[in-house]
Design a protein around this motif. Structure first.
Motif, PDB file in Angstrom:
ATOM      1  N   VAL B 314       0.838  -1.196   0.000  1.00  0.00           N
ATOM      2  CA  VAL B 314       0.000   0.000   0.000  1.00  0.00           C
ATOM      3  C   VAL B 314       0.878   1.253   0.000  1.00  0.00           C
ATOM      4  CG1 VAL B 314      -1.742   1.296   1.280  1.00  0.00           C
ATOM      5  CG2 VAL B 314      -1.903  -1.180   1.142  1.00  0.00           C
ATOM      6  N   PHE B 315       1.993   1.196   0.695  1.00  0.00           N
ATOM      7  CA  PHE B 315       2.935   2.321   0.702  1.00  0.00           C
ATOM      8  C   PHE B 315       3.428   2.608  -0.721  1.00  0.00           C
ATOM      9  CE2 PHE B 315       7.365   3.854   1.094  1.00  0.00           C
ATOM     10  CZ  PHE B 315       7.130   5.041   1.761  1.00  0.00           C
ATOM     11  N   GLY B 316       3.871   1.538  -1.408  1.00  0.00           N
ATOM     12  CA  GLY B 316       4.351   1.714  -2.780  1.00  0.00           C
ATOM     13  C   GLY B 316       3.259   2.260  -3.685  1.00  0.00           C
ATOM     14  N   ALA B 317       2.054   1.701  -3.548  1.00  0.00           N
ATOM     15  CA  ALA B 317       0.936   2.127  -4.396  1.00  0.00           C
ATOM     16  C   ALA B 317       0.543   3.570  -4.080  1.00  0.00           C
ATOM     17  CB  ALA B 317      -0.258   1.197  -4.197  1.00  0.00           C
ATOM     18  N   THR B 318       0.570   3.944  -2.802  1.00  0.00           N
ATOM     19  CA  THR B 318       0.233   5.313  -2.411  1.00  0.00           C
ATOM     20  C   THR B 318       1.183   6.301  -3.088  1.00  0.00           C
ATOM     21  OG1 THR B 318      -0.575   4.520  -0.279  1.00  0.00           O
ATOM     22  CG2 THR B 318      -0.126   6.866  -0.446  1.00  0.00           C
ATOM     23  N   GLY B 319       2.445   5.911  -3.200  1.00  0.00           N
ATOM     24  CA  GLY B 319       3.410   6.750  -3.905  1.00  0.00           C
ATOM     25  C   GLY B 319       2.944   7.048  -5.326  1.00  0.00           C
ATOM     26  N   TRP B 320       2.447   5.999  -5.999  1.00  0.00           N
ATOM     27  CA  TRP B 320       1.924   6.217  -7.357  1.00  0.00           C
ATOM     28  C   TRP B 320       0.710   7.136  -7.342  1.00  0.00           C
ATOM     29  CZ3 TRP B 320       4.244   5.654 -11.761  1.00  0.00           C
ATOM     30  CH2 TRP B 320       5.307   4.746 -11.855  1.00  0.00           C
ATOM     31  N   GLY B 321      -0.169   6.942  -6.360  1.00  0.00           N
ATOM     32  CA  GLY B 321      -1.355   7.798  -6.243  1.00  0.00           C
ATOM     33  C   GLY B 321      -0.963   9.260  -6.099  1.00  0.00           C
ATOM     34  N   MET B 322       0.084   9.510  -5.287  1.00  0.00           N
ATOM     35  CA  MET B 322       0.533  10.886  -5.074  1.00  0.00           C
ATOM     36  C   MET B 322       1.114  11.470  -6.357  1.00  0.00           C
ATOM     37  SD  MET B 322      -0.279  11.526  -2.100  1.00  0.00           S
ATOM     38  CE  MET B 322       0.485  13.140  -2.031  1.00  0.00           C
ATOM     39  N   LEU B 323       1.887  10.651  -7.067  1.00  0.00           N
ATOM     40  CA  LEU B 323       2.506  11.151  -8.295  1.00  0.00           C
ATOM     41  C   LEU B 323       1.431  11.532  -9.320  1.00  0.00           C
ATOM     42  CD1 LEU B 323       5.199  11.724  -9.707  1.00  0.00           C
ATOM     43  CD2 LEU B 323       4.997   9.478 -10.770  1.00  0.00           C
ATOM     44  N   ILE B 324       0.438  10.634  -9.472  1.00  0.00           N
ATOM     45  CA  ILE B 324      -0.648  10.916 -10.416  1.00  0.00           C
ATOM     46  C   ILE B 324      -1.321  12.237 -10.045  1.00  0.00           C
ATOM     47  CG2 ILE B 324      -2.903  10.145 -11.249  1.00  0.00           C
ATOM     48  CD1 ILE B 324      -1.957   7.256 -10.595  1.00  0.00           C
ATOM     49  N   GLY B 385       6.061 -19.576   2.513  1.00  0.00           N
ATOM     50  CA  GLY B 385       7.148 -18.714   2.974  1.00  0.00           C
ATOM     51  C   GLY B 385       6.697 -17.859   4.154  1.00  0.00           C
ATOM     52  N   THR B 386       7.664 -17.200   4.781  1.00  0.00           N
ATOM     53  CA  THR B 386       7.333 -16.312   5.902  1.00  0.00           C
ATOM     54  C   THR B 386       7.932 -14.944   5.626  1.00  0.00           C
ATOM     55  OG1 THR B 386       9.345 -16.848   7.103  1.00  0.00           O
ATOM     56  CG2 THR B 386       7.423 -18.232   7.530  1.00  0.00           C
ATOM     57  N   LEU B 387       7.774 -14.060   6.607  1.00  0.00           N
ATOM     58  CA  LEU B 387       8.309 -12.713   6.494  1.00  0.00           C
ATOM     59  C   LEU B 387       9.784 -12.723   6.101  1.00  0.00           C
ATOM     60  CD1 LEU B 387       7.684  -9.739   6.875  1.00  0.00           C
ATOM     61  CD2 LEU B 387       8.162  -9.995   9.314  1.00  0.00           C
ATOM     62  N   ALA B 388      10.514 -13.708   6.617  1.00  0.00           N
ATOM     63  CA  ALA B 388      11.948 -13.781   6.357  1.00  0.00           C
ATOM     64  C   ALA B 388      12.258 -13.962   4.868  1.00  0.00           C
ATOM     65  CB  ALA B 388      12.558 -14.931   7.157  1.00  0.00           C
ATOM     66  N   ASN B 389      11.318 -14.509   4.114  1.00  0.00           N
ATOM     67  CA  ASN B 389      11.554 -14.747   2.687  1.00  0.00           C
ATOM     68  C   ASN B 389      11.142 -13.557   1.825  1.00  0.00           C
ATOM     69  OD1 ASN B 389      10.223 -17.603   3.867  1.00  0.00           O
ATOM     70  ND2 ASN B 389      12.278 -17.701   2.970  1.00  0.00           N
ATOM     71  N   LEU B 390      10.657 -12.470   2.464  1.00  0.00           N
ATOM     72  CA  LEU B 390      10.077 -11.371   1.689  1.00  0.00           C
ATOM     73  C   LEU B 390      11.005 -10.173   1.540  1.00  0.00           C
ATOM     74  CD1 LEU B 390       6.431 -11.273   3.107  1.00  0.00           C
ATOM     75  CD2 LEU B 390       7.246 -12.371   1.029  1.00  0.00           C
ATOM     76  N   SER B 391      12.291 -10.338   1.893  1.00  0.00           N
ATOM     77  CA  SER B 391      13.137  -9.153   1.926  1.00  0.00           C
ATOM     78  C   SER B 391      13.192  -8.443   0.573  1.00  0.00           C
ATOM     79  CB  SER B 391      14.534  -9.514   2.413  1.00  0.00           C
ATOM     80  OG  SER B 391      15.035 -10.569   1.645  1.00  0.00           O
ATOM     81  N   THR B 392      13.222  -9.191  -0.528  1.00  0.00           N
ATOM     82  CA  THR B 392      13.320  -8.533  -1.835  1.00  0.00           C
ATOM     83  C   THR B 392      12.073  -7.700  -2.144  1.00  0.00           C
ATOM     84  OG1 THR B 392      14.591 -10.440  -2.530  1.00  0.00           O
ATOM     85  CG2 THR B 392      13.952  -8.873  -4.244  1.00  0.00           C
ATOM     86  N   PRO B 393      10.868  -8.289  -2.145  1.00  0.00           N
ATOM     87  CA  PRO B 393       9.705  -7.439  -2.436  1.00  0.00           C
ATOM     88  C   PRO B 393       9.537  -6.292  -1.437  1.00  0.00           C
ATOM     89  CG  PRO B 393       8.996  -9.668  -1.825  1.00  0.00           C
ATOM     90  CD  PRO B 393      10.478  -9.709  -2.009  1.00  0.00           C
ATOM     91  N   ILE B 394       9.827  -6.531  -0.184  1.00  0.00           N
ATOM     92  CA  ILE B 394       9.651  -5.461   0.804  1.00  0.00           C
ATOM     93  C   ILE B 394      10.608  -4.307   0.532  1.00  0.00           C
ATOM     94  CG2 ILE B 394      10.021  -4.861   3.239  1.00  0.00           C
ATOM     95  CD1 ILE B 394       8.726  -7.517   3.981  1.00  0.00           C
ATOM     96  N   THR B 395      11.871  -4.640   0.279  1.00  0.00           N
ATOM     97  CA  THR B 395      12.844  -3.590  -0.032  1.00  0.00           C
ATOM     98  C   THR B 395      12.424  -2.831  -1.285  1.00  0.00           C
ATOM     99  OG1 THR B 395      14.509  -5.116   0.799  1.00  0.00           O
ATOM    100  CG2 THR B 395      15.308  -3.156  -0.343  1.00  0.00           C
ATOM    101  N   ALA B 396      12.013  -3.584  -2.305  1.00  0.00           N
ATOM    102  CA  ALA B 396      11.637  -2.945  -3.568  1.00  0.00           C
ATOM    103  C   ALA B 396      10.462  -1.995  -3.360  1.00  0.00           C
ATOM    104  CB  ALA B 396      11.279  -4.002  -4.602  1.00  0.00           C
ATOM    105  N   LEU B 397       9.445  -2.439  -2.627  1.00  0.00           N
ATOM    106  CA  LEU B 397       8.249  -1.616  -2.453  1.00  0.00           C
ATOM    107  C   LEU B 397       8.534  -0.386  -1.595  1.00  0.00           C
ATOM    108  CD1 LEU B 397       5.687  -4.524  -2.028  1.00  0.00           C
ATOM    109  CD2 LEU B 397       5.639  -2.795  -3.838  1.00  0.00           C
ATOM    110  N   LEU B 398       9.367  -0.548  -0.582  1.00  0.00           N
ATOM    111  CA  LEU B 398       9.712   0.599   0.255  1.00  0.00           C
ATOM    112  C   LEU B 398      10.503   1.625  -0.541  1.00  0.00           C
ATOM    113  CD1 LEU B 398      10.664  -0.979   3.717  1.00  0.00           C
ATOM    114  CD2 LEU B 398       8.623   0.338   3.132  1.00  0.00           C
ATOM    115  N   THR B 399      11.441   1.128  -1.338  1.00  0.00           N
ATOM    116  CA  THR B 399      12.240   2.034  -2.167  1.00  0.00           C
ATOM    117  C   THR B 399      11.342   2.769  -3.157  1.00  0.00           C
ATOM    118  OG1 THR B 399      13.967   0.364  -2.020  1.00  0.00           O
ATOM    119  CG2 THR B 399      14.302   2.150  -3.601  1.00  0.00           C
TER     120      THR B 399
END
Ligand SMILES: Nc1ncnc2c1ncn2[C@@H]1O[C@H](COP(=O)(O)OP(=O)(O)O)[C@@H](O)[C@H]1O
Ligand SMILES: [Mg+2]
Lengths: 314, 420
Positions: B314-324, B385-399
């Motif tokens: 939602v954080f990543g998507a909100t960024g797009w909403g703000m840009l639009i 998988g668990t939270l521990a396996n999500l580092s890539t998508p989480i990092t990408a979305l936060l960035t």
């Protein structure tokens, strides 16, 4: 009494267009001051600068001792603003709207709750307080719009044409509210293009036109400028063409000014009884039926006409 | 801070009172998930999923039961539709097939695998037998397919650990064939479990052991676990552009100027609007996840992982909403740009067609969408998988979110919020 508002050379340009051209005036604590002027005169622009929404192009104003440009937060706490156009959340109820805006003015807890109920009573919407305001009539919405501006008991209240486009009953209620608030000690800056409202409410009036304050003073002071005149108001039928008649009236000796607004022709003269016969005759010659004629003492309308050569409502 | 919060709450209230918005936020993704679930036969039990015939190469260098058991699983009736296994002989050739994108993954069962799990008599005497690791060489261009293969491996390993399937049958077979005595079998089983638990984590191995109890069901990938997040993410883009639009709507309906003349500063107001978009999006996602879990028995996976992933998505998507919103001039413009982006991101992000089936260029472009990253994450979670396996998508979305926020603020700064 001290001045709660002082305006010095306030100017606003929209791009190249000068909407307000260096106006200066002041309002005393406890007064109702009206800015009277036709549409486009610069009333809303002036209010917008005084309420810190727009930065002035030049000049300054102080409210309760705070500069609108340098201490906007202090100014905002001191003023209540009732915008010309409704500014409310249609999907929230009156109570929810008032609560939200109260929070934005820093109210909370029991004092917020009490104040919201108090204002609901003041604007006469206790029964409907739970309904979403999109179900309200225009007049009811206007009352909520006013209520929002009163929540934090401001020292100075800006009301920008609060009666535009509503029924006579709601209008009456609003004018009475303004007088009540003033009796309770609130200073009011009221803008309108209705001469009657300015006359009924104001201690002092500023007449604004094309971004310039062309006259300022009590009603007595202003009407004196026109000199000893009287105004004839002729009500004519809807199907009649008044323009030709106005031209004819201007030809009558002793007629200073003639104008038409809707189906009323106003004729300004030094002596009503001297021109009355001629006026009726001219109308008869053209087969135009006059429903009634009023004779009025000099009023703000006449002042505006005298100063600008135009009618207030156009 | 308090005012920011209050403005946000007010916006959530308004969004959930807007009937049109509710249709797009909740009803549309729910119905589309239901509809696509019906089309793919999820509810009739025929079990064909959007993903099928995942190519995988298996190199079995083990000469024992365990290696063969894994090969048998990949060749089993149950997985016939899902995977397309091929046997290879050379690990190098298998890896090359992955590098050249011919297969989704290579599985290399090393020599001595069985022996390391079920130690022979003489090994017990030696004492120090190491578990030999299965290598899974995954194709990064096909994250979903590789994830499925990995989950099959996980399942296999966890069943060995619990002796529920292969382990037990193998031991049983060994007992029957007279290679070990029943007394030895119990010890062998225990030993097996210990060895697997002690096995160190290793990234190239890419096998995480499920400690949960395998319920003995056949390995199956629930197609809804792919469809439901895809649809939810697509309509999350609606919600963020709706929220962005409300900034411009408030401007034209006069409530924004009114806020600006109240003792509330511009940062608090804008912050509140952003917070409102974020809260609305998170509420939307969690409601959709809740309803699909309850009504379709869909298992989204590890709860903590799901919640964290929802928040960063939602954080990543909100960024797009703000840009639009920062780029548009009128509420209507936000609406139309928002709808277009919702569809494009939906397609690019893999809501309709699995990204694995798209050309590499499209797969690369898809990484600008929050949808693609979040969908990867949801797939990982659905596959155990668990939270521990999500580092890539989480990092990408936060960035992504952070960059978009900075850009939006710069663009917004040029526009006067007060001007109508
Ligand atoms: N945002 C704006 N941009 C450009 N021109 C404006 C803007 N707002 C008002 N004006 C113009 O400035 C003049 C004064 O407007 P306004 O202050 O709204 O008058 P009033 O409130 O007395 O009707 C009008 O001619 C109007 O068209
Ligand atoms: Mg105005």
């Amino acid at each position: 009494m001290a001045n709660i508002l002082e305006v010095q050379n306030l100017t606003k340009n929209y791009g190249d267009f000068p909407a307000v051209k260096g106006i200066s005036f002041s309002i005393k604590e406890g007064e109702i001051f009206s800015l009277l002027g036709p549409n486009g005169a610069g009333k809303t622009t002036t209010i917008s600068m005084l309420s810190t929404l727009y930065a002035p192009t030049s000049g300054n104003a102080t409210i309760a001792g705070h500069s609108v440009t340098k201490q906007p937060m202090d100014v905002r706490n001191a003023i209540g603003v009732i915008p010309q156009d409704l500014a409310l959340y249609e999907d929230l109820s009156a109570r929810e709207n008032l609560t939200f805006w109260g929070q934005m003015y820093g109210l909370s807890g029991a004092s917020l709750k009490n104040r919201v109920e108090e204002v609901l009573g003041q604007i006469g919407l206790v029964d409907k307080a739970k309904d979403r305001i999109k179900t309200y009539s225009g007049g009811m919405k206007r009352r909520v719009n006013i209520g929002v501006g009163l929540l934090h008991k401001p020292k100075l209240l800006f009301m920008d044409e609060p009666t535009v486009g509503i029924d006579p009953q709601s209008r009456r209620a609003i004018l009475d509210t303004v007088k009540d608030l003033n009796k309770q000690g609130m200073t009011v800056l009221y803008t309108t293009h209705y001469m009657e409202e300015a006359e009924e409410l104001s201690d002092r009036v500023g007449i604004i036109d094309h971004g310039e304050l062309i006259a300022i003073g009590t009603q007595k002071e202003l009407t004196k400028q026109v000199g000893e005149t009287e105004t004839l108001i002729l009500h004519i039928g809807e199907n009649e063409d008044p323009e030709a008649l106005v031209t004819a009236f201007k030809g009558i000796k002793d007629v200073l000014e003639a104008n038409v607004v809707d189906h009323e022709i106003s004729v300004i003269t030094h002596s009503a009884k001297d021109v009355l016969a001629s006026v009726v005759m001219k109308a008869n010659e053209r087969g135009i039926k006059i429903h009634s004629i009023d004779i009025r003492e000099p009023n703000l309308e006449a002042v505006f006409l005298h100063l600008t050569g135009r009618a207030l409502r156009d | 801070m308090l005012k920011t919060f209050l403005i946000g709450i007010k916006d959530v209230k308004l969004a959930f009172r807007d009937r049109a918005a509710l249709i797009f936020m909740l009803l549309a993704p729910f119905l589309l998930t239901l509809g696509m679930g019906l089309v793919t036969g999820r509810f009739s039990g025929s079990g064909s999923s959007g993903i099928s015939d995942i190519p995988v190469v298996i190199v079995n260098l083990d000469d024992g039961e365990m290696g063969q058991a894994l090969v048998d699983i990949f060749n089993s009736e149950e997985l016939a539709e899902l995977v397309e296994p091929n046997l290879g002989t050379s690990p190098e050739a298998a890896r090359r097939q992955v590098d050249e994108d011919e297969v989704a993954a290579a599985i290399i069962i090393p020599a001595g695998f069985t022996r390391s799990i079920i130690p022979q008599q003489e090994d017990f005497a030696n004492g120090d037998s190491e578990v030999v690791k299965i290598e899974m060489y995954a194709n990064p261009a096909r994250p979903t397919s590789a994830g499925i293969i990995k989950s099959i491996l996980d399942e296999f390993m966890s069943r060995i650990e619990e002796g529920s399937l292969s382990g037990q049958t193998s031991i049983l077979q060994m007992v029957i064939s007279g290679r070990i005595t029943p007394e030895q079998a119990e010890a062998a089983g225990e030993e097996m479990g210990k060895h697997l638990q002690d096995a160190p984590e290793d990234d190239t191995l890419a096998i995480t052991l499920n400690t949960s109890t395998a319920d003995g069901e056949e390995i199956k990938f629930d197609v809804l676990a792919f469809l439901a997040p895809g649809m939810a993410l697509m309509f999350l883009m609606y919600t963020v552009s709706y929220g962005g639009r409300s900034i411009l709507t408030e401007k034209s309906q006069g409530t924004l100027p009114r806020l600006l003349v109240s003792p509330t500063n511009a940062t608090q107001i804008l912050g509140g609007k952003v917070f409102g978009i974020f809260l609305t999006g998170a509420a939307q996602m969690l409601i959709l996840i809740g309803t699909t879990s309850l009504l379709f028995q869909l298992k989204w996976g590890d709860a903590l992982g799901v919640i964290v992933l929802v928040l960063v998505a939602v954080f990543g998507a909100t960024g797009w909403g703000m840009l639009i919103t920062a780029l548009a001039r009128t509420p209507a413009q936000v609406g139309s740009i928002g709808s277009a982006i919702m569809l494009i991101f939906g397609i690019l992000g893999g809501s309709f067609i699995s990204l694995d089936q798209m050309p590499p260029l499209v797969q690369t472009i898809s990484r600008i969408t929050p949808n693609a990253w979040a969908l990867d994450g949801f797939t990982t979670l659905a596959l155990g998988g668990t939270l521990a396996n999500l580092s890539t998508p989480i990092t990408a979305l936060l960035t992504m979110g952070s960059i978009l926020f900075v850009v939006s603020v710069i663009v917004f700064g040029r526009k006067n919020l007060a001007q109508k």
